[in-house]
Design an enzyme around this catalytic site. Structure first.
Site, mmCIF file in Angstrom:
data_model
loop_
_atom_site.group_PDB
_atom_site.id
_atom_site.type_symbol
_atom_site.label_atom_id
_atom_site.label_comp_id
_atom_site.label_asym_id
_atom_site.label_seq_id
_atom_site.Cartn_x
_atom_site.Cartn_y
_atom_site.Cartn_z
ATOM 1 N N SER A 532 0.829 -1.208 0.000
ATOM 2 C CA SER A 532 0.000 0.000 0.000
ATOM 3 C C SER A 532 0.864 1.258 0.000
ATOM 4 O O SER A 532 0.574 2.229 -0.719
ATOM 5 C CB SER A 532 -0.927 -0.015 1.214
ATOM 6 O OG SER A 532 -1.676 1.169 1.291
ATOM 7 N N ILE A 535 2.459 1.850 -3.459
ATOM 8 C CA ILE A 535 1.486 2.385 -4.414
ATOM 9 C C ILE A 535 1.246 3.872 -4.168
ATOM 10 O O ILE A 535 1.176 4.669 -5.114
ATOM 11 C CB ILE A 535 0.168 1.591 -4.322
ATOM 12 C CG1 ILE A 535 0.386 0.162 -4.833
ATOM 13 C CG2 ILE A 535 -0.935 2.266 -5.135
ATOM 14 C CD1 ILE A 535 -0.810 -0.745 -4.670
ATOM 15 N N HIS A 536 1.141 4.275 -2.901
ATOM 16 C CA HIS A 536 0.967 5.702 -2.595
ATOM 17 C C HIS A 536 2.188 6.513 -3.031
ATOM 18 O O HIS A 536 2.053 7.626 -3.553
ATOM 19 C CB HIS A 536 0.722 5.896 -1.103
ATOM 20 C CG HIS A 536 -0.674 5.583 -0.665
ATOM 21 N ND1 HIS A 536 -1.135 4.303 -0.475
ATOM 22 C CD2 HIS A 536 -1.733 6.401 -0.395
ATOM 23 C CE1 HIS A 536 -2.397 4.333 -0.094
ATOM 24 N NE2 HIS A 536 -2.792 5.588 -0.048
ATOM 25 N N GLU A 537 3.364 5.959 -2.818
ATOM 26 C CA GLU A 537 4.581 6.661 -3.264
ATOM 27 C C GLU A 537 4.627 6.756 -4.780
ATOM 28 O O GLU A 537 5.116 7.745 -5.338
ATOM 29 C CB GLU A 537 5.810 5.915 -2.740
ATOM 30 C CG GLU A 537 7.135 6.577 -3.085
ATOM 31 C CD GLU A 537 7.286 7.953 -2.461
ATOM 32 O OE1 GLU A 537 7.920 8.821 -3.105
ATOM 33 O OE2 GLU A 537 6.764 8.173 -1.354
#
Length: 599
Positions: A532, A535-537
């Protein structure tokens, strides 16, 4: 409140590694004789509701008596289980137990083998182990409940929390009205002051960014959507036994998903789309990626179950052909019952829990895939609970909310965000020490407007957009978020903030890590948080075109905070925990944004 049709999709909660447990057996699929099938179904269904150790045995024997009163089944012939809904039925002949299969198709050769506890099956060979310890272990396992591999989620008709609290019957309805009335006056004050001082309602920098390359962005998004339909063709080849899911199928799907993600990230940067267009395509492509991944692995698992069903039925026929006098020994009768259990369980997995009218591989079609892609969920099921009709007045209300909130967000971005962002970008040429001096002031300036944008973005997506899509698709399960504002632990926030993504990570990352790689629950939690965070990065990289790792680091810091929040002190001081949670929400996003803009 919408009205609902069909049966609720209620599935037991459990991890993927508990798939060896049994919840009892529903009624087997119907055979050609309608009266006998109805009686058999009723008997098996009543037996399935019992939690006794003999649930499997009694369901078949009740079905036996009902079928005996109507007719005796003919001798079986081998067939592909996907081409017929008929299910094996037990009949009594004195003290003998025979098993007849009603089939209407040609023989399918099964040459592969499958290993089970105390059971090795080939086309017409059955090897058993009669060790006392092994049988006692098997009897012990038989007492445990059993559920299908993907029976880890619970889809049932529901509404969102704000939908309930905003209703006229809620005691909080006045606060809901007060919030939006206050928002309207802030909005009105801003545009009137702008017009009085500057001669215009608002600046148009953000509007220009939104309109730039809009047709190209829309075409790119539509093209990416069309690419997802390739999975229907892949699953068709697997269903038709052209390729195997456990062989080439898994590799083809995995490589295709990597190529899809790479194309979705590379093309917008190659075309130099504006940052708003890039982040939209990135987020939507991630949604499409999760949806097609869930579809592929769910259908792939069902193809394996169907192959196993053919092996079990072939082994059962081979077992009954062995005795010359037509009588089975005690050990053979016990192995026969094991095979019957496996066959029935396979039929349970291959059909839908909602109405049981959709069965693999009939779901592998363009219409079914399109219907799934339109629904506001990221996890695939054969069927979902649906509403009876579309409430067009409700749809208009949500669409109006989408455009109203979106216009308000543009106004806030123009009035408060744009000047601060431009100032932060101008500091890039300064030394690190000078940037550090300016950083606290930028953070304080950005916190309040960023918090407002944070809440409005959440409301627009999870309350307005998803509810509108759910109403148009008649998707009845509207639990898109939980009461995340009451969270005192960060793992609780991860579950409640974005329920669709949480359910995807729960099924395809957390549970799959435990079942496929045999890792511990703590290791699976770490893997889920790490994926998670990556993916945010990745989203931050798409926006700022630079890889810094600030968001990755800040999100992984939630893991020690989760352990801290489970301490005795935090459990006894819920108010303090809520204060710490909201302090993190208030400062975290703004801190991260200023870091990417300035450093």
């Amino acid at each position: 409140m919408p009205s609902y049709s069909g049966t609720e999709h209620v599935i037991g909660s459990g991890t993927a590694d508990d798939s060896s447990e049994s919840d009892g057996l529903p009624s087997p699929p119907v055979v050609d004789r309608a009266a006998a099938a109805a009686a058999a179904a009723a008997a098996a269904a009543s037996s399935a509701s019992s939690s006794s150790d003999s649930s499997v045995d009694s369901s078949f024997r009740k079905s036996t008596s009902a079928v005996d009163d109507s007719f005796s089944t003919a001798s079986s012939s081998a067939a592909d289980p996907s081409t017929s809904d008929s299910v094996p039925l037990l009949t009594k002949r004195g003290n003998e137990h025979h098993h007849s299969l009603s089939k209407t198709t040609t023989t399918t050769t099964v040459s592969e083998s499958i290993d089970l506890p105390q059971l090795t099956i080939t086309k017409k060979t059955l090897t058993t182990s009669t060790s006392t310890q092994e049988f006692s272990a098997n009897d012990k396992a038989k007492k445990q409940k059993r559920r299908p591999r993907f029976a880890d989620l619970n889809f049932q008709p529901s509404t969102t929390i704000l939908e309930n609290e905003a209703s006229k019957t809620s005691i909080f309805a006045g606060f809901y009205t007060l919030f939006w009335l206050g928002t309207f006056f802030v909005f009105l004050k801003t545009i009137l002051i702008n017009y009085h001082r500057n001669g215009y309602i608002m600046q148009t920098h953000i509007v220009h960014i939104l309109w730039r390359d809009l047709p190209k962005i829309a075409f790119t998004d539509f093209f990416l959507f069309l690419l997802t339909f390739a999975h229907v063709g892949i699953q068709k080849t697997i269903a038709n036994h052209v390729i195997s899911w456990n062989g080439a199928g898994t590799w083809i799907v995995s490589i295709y998903e990597l190529v899809f993600l790479g194309l979705a990230l590379w093309w917008p940067m190659y075309c130099d789309y504006p940052w708003i267009g890039r982040v939209f395509l990135c987020l939507h492509s991630l949604v499409l990626l999760m949806k097609q991944h869930s579809y592929a692995f769910f259908c792939g698992h069902l193809s394996t179950v169907r192959d196993n069903l053919a092996l079990f039925e072939s082994a059962l026929r081979g077992l009954r052909e062995e005795p010359e006098d037509g009588k089975l020994s005690e050990s053979q009768l016990e192995q026969e019952q094991k095979l019957l259990d496996e066959i029935t369980f396979c039929h349970v997995e291959l059909r839908s829990e909602v109405g049981a009218c959709t069965k693999y591989p009939r779901n592998v079609s363009l219409c079914n895939f399109f219907d799934y892609m339109m629904m506001p969920t990221l996890v695939y099921e054969l069927e979902y609970p649906r509403t009876e009709k579309i409430r067009w007045g409700y749809v208009f209300e949500k669409v109006a909310a989408i455009f109203g909130v979106f216009f308000l967000m543009i106004l806030i971005a123009e009035q408060y965000f744009y000047p601060i962002v431009m100032h932060a970008l101008s500091l890039r040429s300064l030394s690190f020490v000078d940037k550090a001096r300016e950083y606290p002031f930028l953070l304080l300036e950005l916190m309040m407007p960023f918090m407002l944008m944070y809440l409005l973005t959440w409301y627009m997506i999870w309350e307005a957009i998803l509810n509108a899509i759910a109403e148009l698709t008649r998707f009845a399960d509207r639990r898109f978020y939980g009461p995340w504002w009451n969270c005192v632990q960060w793992d609780e926030f991860a579950r409640e903030w974005n329920v669709p993504v949480h359910l995807f990570l729960l099924r395809h990352v957390y549970h799959s890590s435990i079942s496929a790689f045999k890792v511990s629950k703590h290791a699976a939690t770490f893997v889920t948080f790490f994926i998670s965070s990556v993916i945010h990065e990745l989203v931050m990289f798409v926006i700022f075109k630079k890889l810094r790792g600030y968001l990755l680091f800040l999100q992984m810091c939630q893991l020690p905070l989760v352990q801290l929040s489970k301490s005795k002190f935090m459990k006894e001081n819920k108010v303090f925990g809520s204060i710490m949670f909201w302090f993190g929400i208030y400062t975290g996003p703004s801190m991260m944004c200023v870091l990417y803009l300035t450093f």
